[in-house]
Design an enzyme around this catalytic site. Structure first.
Site, PDB file in Angstrom:
ATOM      1  N   TYR B 105       0.964  -1.189   0.111  1.00 23.69           N
ATOM      2  CA  TYR B 105       0.097  -0.112  -0.186  1.00 23.69           C
ATOM      3  C   TYR B 105       0.848   1.169  -0.015  1.00 23.69           C
ATOM      4  CZ  TYR B 105      -4.310  -2.618   1.112  1.00 23.69           C
ATOM      5  OH  TYR B 105      -5.590  -3.295   1.296  1.00 23.69           O
ATOM      6  N   TYR B 144      -1.146  -9.576   1.089  1.00 18.99           N
ATOM      7  CA  TYR B 144      -0.076  -9.188   1.492  1.00 18.99           C
ATOM      8  C   TYR B 144      -0.034  -9.599   3.171  1.00 18.99           C
ATOM      9  CZ  TYR B 144      -3.024  -5.717   3.892  1.00 18.99           C
ATOM     10  OH  TYR B 144      -4.069  -5.110   4.512  1.00 18.99           O
ATOM     11  N   ARG B 154      -3.662 -11.518   4.159  1.00 14.50           N
ATOM     12  CA  ARG B 154      -4.816 -10.965   3.593  1.00 14.50           C
ATOM     13  C   ARG B 154      -5.055 -11.399   2.029  1.00 14.50           C
ATOM     14  NH1 ARG B 154      -8.261  -7.653   4.683  1.00 14.50           N
ATOM     15  NH2 ARG B 154      -9.513  -9.366   4.381  1.00 14.50           N
ATOM     16  N   HIS B 157      -7.637  -8.076  -2.378  1.00 16.25           N
ATOM     17  CA  HIS B 157      -9.032  -7.354  -2.034  1.00 16.25           C
ATOM     18  C   HIS B 157      -8.960  -5.862  -2.395  1.00 16.25           C
ATOM     19  CE1 HIS B 157      -6.576  -6.558   1.587  1.00 16.25           C
ATOM     20  NE2 HIS B 157      -7.358  -5.592   1.748  1.00 16.25           N
ATOM     21  N   HIS B 159     -10.845  -2.352  -1.222  1.00 12.60           N
ATOM     22  CA  HIS B 159     -11.723  -1.630  -0.297  1.00 12.60           C
ATOM     23  C   HIS B 159     -12.644  -0.905  -1.093  1.00 12.60           C
ATOM     24  CE1 HIS B 159      -9.120  -2.471   3.209  1.00 12.60           C
ATOM     25  NE2 HIS B 159      -8.218  -2.705   2.640  1.00 12.60           N
TER      26      HIS B 159
END
Lengths: 180, 237
Positions: B105, B144, B154, B157, B159
């Site tokens: 991120y 990640y 995770r 995905h 958000h």
């Protein structure tokens, strides 16, 4: 045919990437602004530095204005506020006018507050009320709460011009949160 | 007297519980006292509407926001936003954010040892059209690792954050990808007890929307809580 609303998931720690563009924006609000500051705290009293609040309120005449302002693209009664590294938030607003509860009763001035953070699988919904407000004693939502929990929704006067209100996610002084 | 909502009791397990110990950070951040019932007054039935002045060119195309193209599999992510009566939610603000193809991120808190992509920020937004449709072009995010438990990852995905009609429609969720082996191990995904509700967070591979030689496509429809006397549609735009 009734559909089921999509399930919620946590906003996660990196929400600022997607939501930051509307955070802590300047708003045009009528009359003299009141400054509100506070902290979001967890069960151990530790400040939450990665929380984001969303506020929704009426204007001073008690009207909810959904339409966005042309400059910001957002309704003036809406605000999105992220907590800082110390778990603190602050915002300026005007005390909203009274809004009807139903055809008979009025509500005391209040701000609808949504709370999002890592660790919350679904956002929380609460309200902030104002101190020194006689209408609080007749507010149906406030009066429906146990007396010892009611005070968690009422900001306190930190100085003549500023209010203080903390959001406690869990514990003895846990803020009242609503089911909807 | 405004009606209180009993949706919570009718659709058990379709929303996560706040206190879900397998998701470790929920332990100290979830309320434990009983939630208070909230009658649906004007405060709950109204909500902000967002204007097109919020949107800039390429806000919904995450592959075109920098000088060069980002690394990764180009995908189209699209769908419809509906209310519980299957009516389209028009003019709904949809915000989204995600990691890059390596699972990193663009945020100071993410120090995962995977490279940043100078051509990818991972932020998009759009407003649904007259049919309640939205469309993003992006790259497929990578999985990640995170610190929830030993060897925790995770699943890939995106958000999503939505505003529909009235503040009660507000939804923040995550979209997952079909065939991802990590889903059964993910506490956030598994916090939703109802299997059908959980599986509805998994997008559908959409061959018809795929653009040959260019991009794959995934469809993800979203259902928002309606507002019994929504003032949403009355706002002229």
């Amino acid at each position: 045919m009734r559909l089921v609303a999509t399930a919620s998931q946590t906003v996660g720690p990196f929400f600022y990437i997607g939501l930051g563009h509307l955070c802590n924006a300047q708003r045009s609000l009528e009359t003299i602004p009141a400054a509100v500051h506070g902290k979001v705290l967890d069960a151990l009293g530790v400040p939450v530095p990665d929380a984001v609040l969303e506020l929704w309120q009426a204007n001073t005449r008690g009207h909810y204005v959904a339409e966005p302002e042309s400059n910001s693209g957002a309704a003036s009664g809406f605000a999105r506020i992220a907590t800082d590294d110390q778990g603190c938030f602050s915002f300026n607003t005007c005390r909203p006018g009274a809004v009807p509860f139903d055809s008979e009763q009025m509500q005391a001035p209040h701000i609808v507050v949504l709370v999002f953070c890592r660790g919350l699988l679904r956002h929380l919904m609460t309200r902030m009320y104002f101190p020194d407000e006689p209408a609080n004693d007749a507010d149906p939502v406030l009066q429906s709460l146990p007396a010892d929990r009611r005070r968690t929704l009422i900001a306190s006067k930190a100085s003549p011009d500023t209010l203080e209100w903390n959001i406690v996610l869990q514990g003895e002084d846990e803020t009242v949160f609503f089911a909807w | 007297m405004p009606e209180t909502s009993f949706v919570e009791t009718v659709f058990v397990g379709t929303q996560p519980e706040y206190h879900y110990p397998p998701y470790v950070s929920s332990i100290a951040r979830s309320p434990r006292k009983p939630l208070a019932m909230l009658p649906h007054t004007l405060s709950e039935r109204t909500g902000p509407v967002f204007g097109h002045s919020l949107l800039a060119e390429n806000d919904n195309d995450l592959t075109a926001q920098h000088e060069g193209a980002p690394i990764g599999e180009r995908i189209i992510v699209h769908g419809r936003v509906l209310d519980e009566d299957a009516r389209p939610v028009r003019g709904a603000l949809v915000e989204m954010w995600q990691a890059n193809a390596a699972g990193r991120y663009r945020h100071k808190v993410d120090q995962h040892h995977a490279p940043l992509d100078p051509n990818f920020t991972g932020c998009g937004r759009t407003i649904t059209d007259q049919d309640g449709r939205y469309r993003f072009k992006t790259i497929k995010p990578g999985a990640y690792p995170w610190g929830n438990h030993s060897n925790a990852w995770r699943p890939a995905h995106i958000h999503f954050s939505l505003f529909g009609a009235g503040i009660l429609s507000r939804l923040v969720t995550q979209m997952y990808f079909p065939g991802d082996p990590l889903q059964p191990f993910d506490p956030i995904f598994n916090s939703i007890a109802d299997e059908n509700a959980r599986n509805r967070l998994v997008s559908r591979f959409d061959l018809d929307t795929t653009e040959p030689d260019y991009a794959l496509a995934f469809a993800f429809d979203i259902v928002l809580r309606g507002s019994e006397e929504a003032v949403f549609e009355q706002v002229s735009r």
